[in-house]
Design a protein around this motif. Structure first.
Motif, PDB file in Angstrom:
ATOM      1  N   SER A  10       0.820  -1.223   0.000  1.00 21.08           N
ATOM      2  CA  SER A  10       0.000   0.000   0.000  1.00 21.08           C
ATOM      3  C   SER A  10       0.845   1.261   0.000  1.00 21.08           C
ATOM      4  N   LEU A  11       2.169   1.120  -0.168  1.00 23.12           N
ATOM      5  CA  LEU A  11       3.052   2.283  -0.078  1.00 23.12           C
ATOM      6  C   LEU A  11       2.759   3.315  -1.155  1.00 23.12           C
ATOM      7  N   GLY A  12       2.615   2.864  -2.413  1.00 27.43           N
ATOM      8  CA  GLY A  12       2.327   3.803  -3.494  1.00 27.43           C
ATOM      9  C   GLY A  12       1.018   4.522  -3.284  1.00 27.43           C
ATOM     10  N   ALA A  13      -0.025   3.790  -2.846  1.00 30.46           N
ATOM     11  CA  ALA A  13      -1.319   4.412  -2.590  1.00 30.46           C
ATOM     12  C   ALA A  13      -1.238   5.393  -1.431  1.00 30.46           C
ATOM     13  N   THR A  14      -0.413   5.089  -0.450  1.00 31.85           N
ATOM     14  CA  THR A  14      -0.240   6.005   0.691  1.00 31.85           C
ATOM     15  C   THR A  14       0.394   7.309   0.243  1.00 31.85           C
ATOM     16  N   ILE A  15       1.396   7.226  -0.630  1.00 27.99           N
ATOM     17  CA  ILE A  15       2.031   8.441  -1.151  1.00 27.99           C
ATOM     18  C   ILE A  15       1.024   9.262  -1.949  1.00 27.99           C
ATOM     19  N   ASP A  16       0.226   8.589  -2.764  1.00 29.51           N
ATOM     20  CA  ASP A  16      -0.806   9.290  -3.531  1.00 29.51           C
ATOM     21  C   ASP A  16      -1.781  10.009  -2.614  1.00 29.51           C
ATOM     22  N   ALA A  17      -2.178   9.321  -1.531  1.00 32.19           N
ATOM     23  CA  ALA A  17      -3.132   9.917  -0.594  1.00 32.19           C
ATOM     24  C   ALA A  17      -2.538  11.139   0.093  1.00 32.19           C
ATOM     25  N   LEU A  18      -1.249  11.073   0.397  1.00 31.82           N
ATOM     26  CA  LEU A  18      -0.592  12.209   1.038  1.00 31.82           C
ATOM     27  C   LEU A  18      -0.611  13.433   0.122  1.00 31.82           C
ATOM     28  N   VAL A  19      -0.238  13.232  -1.133  1.00 25.18           N
ATOM     29  CA  VAL A  19      -0.198  14.347  -2.076  1.00 25.18           C
ATOM     30  C   VAL A  19      -1.603  14.891  -2.319  1.00 25.18           C
ATOM     31  N   SER A  20      -2.568  14.003  -2.439  1.00 22.54           N
ATOM     32  CA  SER A  20      -3.953  14.435  -2.671  1.00 22.54           C
ATOM     33  C   SER A  20      -4.503  15.216  -1.488  1.00 22.54           C
ATOM     34  N   SER A  21      -4.013  14.916  -0.294  1.00 21.96           N
ATOM     35  CA  SER A  21      -4.520  15.601   0.903  1.00 21.96           C
ATOM     36  C   SER A  21      -3.904  16.975   1.094  1.00 21.96           C
ATOM     37  N   GLY A  22      -2.845  17.279   0.369  1.00 22.75           N
ATOM     38  CA  GLY A  22      -2.229  18.598   0.494  1.00 22.75           C
ATOM     39  C   GLY A  22      -0.738  18.589   0.745  1.00 22.75           C
ATOM     40  N   ALA A  23      -0.139  17.411   0.931  1.00 24.60           N
ATOM     41  CA  ALA A  23       1.322  17.353   1.107  1.00 24.60           C
ATOM     42  C   ALA A  23       1.999  17.759  -0.199  1.00 24.60           C
ATOM     43  N   ASN A  24       2.801  18.788  -0.152  1.00 21.71           N
ATOM     44  CA  ASN A  24       3.514  19.234  -1.355  1.00 21.71           C
ATOM     45  C   ASN A  24       5.014  19.007  -1.241  1.00 21.71           C
ATOM     46  N   GLN A  25       5.408  18.151  -0.294  1.00 25.69           N
ATOM     47  CA  GLN A  25       6.823  17.831  -0.122  1.00 25.69           C
ATOM     48  C   GLN A  25       6.943  16.376   0.337  1.00 25.69           C
ATOM     49  N   ILE A  26       7.581  15.561  -0.475  1.00 26.55           N
ATOM     50  CA  ILE A  26       7.940  14.198  -0.099  1.00 26.55           C
ATOM     51  C   ILE A  26       9.458  14.142  -0.099  1.00 26.55           C
ATOM     52  N   GLN A  27      10.038  13.998   1.083  1.00 27.14           N
ATOM     53  CA  GLN A  27      11.499  14.068   1.187  1.00 27.14           C
ATOM     54  C   GLN A  27      12.175  12.743   0.919  1.00 27.14           C
ATOM     55  N   GLY A  28      11.432  11.663   1.000  1.00 25.86           N
ATOM     56  CA  GLY A  28      12.061  10.377   0.693  1.00 25.86           C
ATOM     57  C   GLY A  28      11.307   9.211   1.294  1.00 25.86           C
ATOM     58  N   VAL A  29      11.574   8.046   0.753  1.00 24.34           N
ATOM     59  CA  VAL A  29      11.038   6.790   1.255  1.00 24.34           C
ATOM     60  C   VAL A  29      12.228   5.886   1.551  1.00 24.34           C
ATOM     61  N   THR A  30      12.351   5.446   2.791  1.00 25.23           N
ATOM     62  CA  THR A  30      13.466   4.603   3.203  1.00 25.23           C
ATOM     63  C   THR A  30      12.947   3.227   3.579  1.00 25.23           C
ATOM     64  N   PHE A  31      13.559   2.193   3.004  1.00 26.26           N
ATOM     65  CA  PHE A  31      13.115   0.832   3.263  1.00 26.26           C
ATOM     66  C   PHE A  31      13.952   0.196   4.370  1.00 26.26           C
ATOM     67  N   GLY A  32      13.342  -0.714   5.091  1.00 23.43           N
ATOM     68  CA  GLY A  32      14.039  -1.393   6.175  1.00 23.43           C
ATOM     69  C   GLY A  32      13.380  -2.711   6.498  1.00 23.43           C
ATOM     70  N   VAL A  33      13.874  -3.329   7.555  1.00 24.76           N
ATOM     71  CA  VAL A  33      13.292  -4.579   8.052  1.00 24.76           C
ATOM     72  C   VAL A  33      12.978  -4.403   9.525  1.00 24.76           C
ATOM     73  N   ASP A  34      11.900  -5.051   9.954  1.00 23.26           N
ATOM     74  CA  ASP A  34      11.476  -4.913  11.340  1.00 23.26           C
ATOM     75  C   ASP A  34      12.462  -5.580  12.292  1.00 23.26           C
ATOM     76  N   ASP A  35      13.038  -6.703  11.891  1.00 19.83           N
ATOM     77  CA  ASP A  35      13.997  -7.418  12.734  1.00 19.83           C
ATOM     78  C   ASP A  35      15.081  -8.013  11.836  1.00 19.83           C
ATOM     79  N   ASP A  36      16.293  -7.504  11.948  1.00 16.17           N
ATOM     80  CA  ASP A  36      17.394  -7.991  11.116  1.00 16.17           C
ATOM     81  C   ASP A  36      18.373  -8.853  11.890  1.00 16.17           C
ATOM     82  N   SER A  37      17.996  -9.309  13.100  1.00 15.36           N
ATOM     83  CA  SER A  37      18.931 -10.053  13.944  1.00 15.36           C
ATOM     84  C   SER A  37      19.374 -11.364  13.301  1.00 15.36           C
ATOM     85  N   ALA A  38      18.453 -12.104  12.680  1.00 11.33           N
ATOM     86  CA  ALA A  38      18.820 -13.375  12.049  1.00 11.33           C
ATOM     87  C   ALA A  38      19.754 -13.137  10.863  1.00 11.33           C
TER      88      ALA A  38
END
Length: 231
Positions: free
Chosen positions: A124-152
């Protein structure tokens, strides 16, 4: 007479043992890096609103109205309140340009409000970005990917690094015609996780269904070892 005694004493002082270092075994110092590639399972999005007005109060009020819509859009996208955090809030004067030697003056004010939101459902990441812009956000500084648990993954990267270090040590020992003794020193000099980031410029509009590719993350650990060289 006193000087003569001092000189005589200096002459009979035993010399420092020149062979002390020769008693130490030779050393082979090596470094190795172990890596594991994993698929991200979450992302953080930095978005916000930039507004300008004649006064600081007007700029902030306009910004607050727009940011309330941004918060609502994030909640509608399923982002929990505890996963939304204000990361930047500024009010700065807007200055006029230099013209014909005239002094610069304040012509207005700019208000900036940025939030960081955690997105656990990458689908849902792309749809979330679309919703942000549609709601009035005129600045997207970045999308950073990660993992919830990288211990293994980090544990496996360490095992890979140790295996690589042993392989390198055996390779050099064979090439140099030497026999390795025990491991004298061992340390981990740190690991890192390059995080793929999708950057966006200041936006006025965005097409629906914005495509965002998560790619892969690299969990990396570097270790250092010092082996004794057997006689």
């Amino acid at each position: 007479m006193l000087r003569a005694l001092i000189l005589a004493s200096a002459l009979i002082l035993p010399a420092a043992p020149a062979l002390a270092q020769d008693d130490e075994p030779g050393r082979l110092s090596l470094s190795a890096t172990g890596e594991v590639h994993i698929t991200p399972d979450m992302a953080t999005v930095q978005s916000g609103v930039v507004t300008e007005a004649r006064s600081a109060v007007e700029a902030l009020n306009a910004n607050s109205v727009a940011m309330n819509r941004v918060f609502a859009a994030l909640e509608d996208a399923g982002i929990a309140r505890q996963d939304i955090q204000t990361s930047n809030l500024q009010i700065n004067p807007v200055w006029s340009n230099y013209s014909d030697g005239a002094e610069r003056r304040i012509t207005g004010y700019q208000a900036t409000n940025t939030v960081t939101a955690r997105v656990d459902e990458l689908g849902s990441l792309g749809a979330t970005i679309d919703a942000l812009v549609s709601s009035g956000a005129n600045q997207i500084q970045g999308v950073t990917f990660g993992v919830d648990d990288d211990s293994a993954a980090r544990r496996q990267a360490r095992l890979n690094a140790v295996a690589e270090l042993q392989d390198i040590a055996e390779l050099y020992a064979g090439a140099l015609g030497i026999e390795l003794g025990g491991l004298l020193e061992f340390s981990e000099s740190g690991g890192f996780r390059p995080q793929p980031m999708a950057n966006f410029a200041r936006l006025e509009s965005m097409d629906s269904a914005t495509p965002v590719a998560a790619g892969q993350l690299t969990i990396s650990v570097t270790i250092n070892g010092v082996y004794a060289i057997a006689d």
